[in-house]
Motif scaffolding. Structure first.
Motif, short mmCIF file in Angstrom:
data_model
loop_
_atom_site.label_atom_id
_atom_site.label_comp_id
_atom_site.label_asym_id
_atom_site.label_seq_id
_atom_site.Cartn_x
_atom_site.Cartn_y
_atom_site.Cartn_z
N PHE A 26 1.19 -0.88 0.39
CA PHE A 26 0.28 0.00 -0.05
C PHE A 26 0.78 1.35 0.24
CE2 PHE A 26 -2.47 3.19 2.10
CZ PHE A 26 -3.05 3.48 1.72
N ALA A 27 2.24 1.45 1.31
CA ALA A 27 2.69 2.56 1.19
C ALA A 27 3.41 2.57 -0.41
CB ALA A 27 3.55 2.54 2.13
N LEU A 28 4.16 1.35 -1.07
CA LEU A 28 4.64 1.79 -1.47
C LEU A 28 4.27 2.16 -3.54
CD1 LEU A 28 7.55 -1.38 -1.02
CD2 LEU A 28 7.63 1.52 -1.49
N LEU A 84 17.52 -5.56 -2.02
CA LEU A 84 17.82 -4.99 -1.25
C LEU A 84 16.91 -6.45 0.06
CD1 LEU A 84 15.32 -1.18 -1.92
CD2 LEU A 84 18.53 -1.65 -1.04
N LEU A 85 17.45 -6.42 0.86
CA LEU A 85 17.26 -7.69 1.78
C LEU A 85 16.65 -6.77 3.32
CD1 LEU A 85 17.72 -10.46 2.24
CD2 LEU A 85 19.45 -9.95 3.61
N ILE A 86 15.45 -7.58 3.81
CA ILE A 86 15.29 -6.64 5.00
C ILE A 86 14.71 -7.93 6.00
CG2 ILE A 86 12.96 -4.48 3.96
CD1 ILE A 86 10.96 -6.42 4.46
N THR A 87 15.34 -7.19 7.37
CA THR A 87 15.76 -8.77 8.45
C THR A 87 15.35 -7.94 9.61
OG1 THR A 87 16.43 -10.14 8.95
CG2 THR A 87 17.76 -8.71 7.84
N SER A 88 15.71 -8.83 10.50
CA SER A 88 15.89 -7.91 11.99
C SER A 88 17.37 -8.95 12.61
CB SER A 88 15.07 -8.36 12.95
OG SER A 88 13.56 -8.29 12.49
N HIS A 89 17.84 -8.24 13.15
CA HIS A 89 19.16 -8.02 13.30
C HIS A 89 20.22 -9.05 12.96
CE1 HIS A 89 17.00 -6.97 17.39
NE2 HIS A 89 15.97 -7.29 17.63
N PRO A 90 20.70 -8.44 11.80
CA PRO A 90 21.11 -9.41 10.41
C PRO A 90 23.09 -9.94 11.42
CG PRO A 90 21.37 -7.51 10.36
CD PRO A 90 20.02 -7.18 11.11
N GLY A 91 23.34 -10.76 12.04
CA GLY A 91 24.83 -10.99 11.99
C GLY A 91 25.43 -11.25 11.21
N LEU A 115 14.26 2.96 3.66
CA LEU A 115 13.67 1.70 3.03
C LEU A 115 13.20 2.60 1.17
CD1 LEU A 115 12.80 -1.02 1.91
CD2 LEU A 115 10.35 -0.86 2.28
N ILE A 116 12.28 3.59 1.37
CA ILE A 116 12.14 4.13 -0.47
C ILE A 116 13.76 5.06 -0.47
CG2 ILE A 116 11.28 6.57 0.68
CD1 ILE A 116 10.00 4.10 -2.31
N ARG A 117 14.29 5.27 0.59
CA ARG A 117 15.31 5.84 -0.37
C ARG A 117 16.35 5.02 -0.63
NH1 ARG A 117 18.61 8.51 3.95
NH2 ARG A 117 17.08 6.98 5.63
N ASN A 118 16.51 4.24 0.14
CA ASN A 118 17.47 2.66 -1.04
C ASN A 118 16.61 2.14 -1.79
OD1 ASN A 118 19.75 1.76 1.13
ND2 ASN A 118 17.98 2.50 2.49
N ALA A 122 18.75 2.00 -5.13
CA ALA A 122 18.60 1.06 -6.17
C ALA A 122 18.70 0.33 -7.32
CB ALA A 122 18.25 -1.10 -5.43
N LEU A 123 17.43 1.45 -7.67
CA LEU A 123 17.09 1.90 -9.12
C LEU A 123 17.65 3.28 -10.38
CD1 LEU A 123 12.92 1.43 -8.27
CD2 LEU A 123 14.28 -0.14 -9.81
#
Length: 129
Positions: A26-28, A84-91, A115-118, A122-123
Motif C-alpha cells: 500500500f505505502a509503496l 534489498l534485504l530486509i531483516t531483524s538483527h542481521p549477524g 527503505l524508500i531512499r534505498n 537501487a533503481l
C-alpha cells in the motif's frame, strides 16, 4: 516521482508476513511504484519478473528458501536485479554474504524513509544517502 508516460518502476516484495506485505504494498504504491508481492522465495523463483526497471525487496527470514538464497538463485539464472534485504538483527555472517552479493540490508523495524531512499538508490533514481 515525476510523471512520465513510461511505466513506473516495479518493486518485487517478498515477505511471508501478510500484514507487513500488505502495508508495504500500500505505502509503496502511494509512492507511485507498481508492486508485485510473493510470500516465499520459491514463489519468487516461479514468477515471470520484469527484466528492467525493477527492484527486489526481500525478507531474509522466509519459510523454506531464505531471501538472500532467493536473490542468489535468480542471479545464477542471469537475473541480476537490484535487491534489498530486509531483516531483524542481521549477524556478521549474513552481513558479509550480503555485502559480497551487493545486497544492502535494511533492518526491521522499517522506520523513517530508509527503505524508500534505498529503493530509489537501487533503481538509480538518487545517489546513495
Amino acid at each position: 516521482m515525476p510523471a512520465t508516460s513510461a511505466q513506473p518502476p516495479t518493486l518485487v516484495l517478498v515477505d511471508d508476513d501478510v500484514a507487513l506485505r500488505s502495508a508495504l504494498k500500500f505505502a509503496l504504491e502511494l509512492d507511485g511504484y507498481r508492486v508485485q508481492t510473493f510470500a516465499s522465495g520459491e514463489a519468487l523463483l516461479e514468477a515471470d519478473l520484469p527484466a528492467r526497471n525493477v527492484c527486489l525487496v526481500v525478507d531474509e527470514n522466509l519459510p523454506g528458501m531464505g531471501g538472500l538464497d532467493s536473490v542468489g538463485a535468480l542471479r545464477a539464472r542471469s537475473q541480476d536485479l537490484p535487491a534489498l534485504l530486509i531483516t531483524s538483527h542481521p549477524g556478521p555472517g549474513l552481513r558479509r554474504r550480503a555485502g559480497r552479493m551487493r545486497v544492502p540490508i535494511i533492518e526491521k523495524p522499517l522506520i523513517d524513509d530508509l527503505l524508500i531512499r534505498n529503493i530509489r538508490w537501487a533503481l538509480g533514481q538518487t545517489p546513495r544517502a
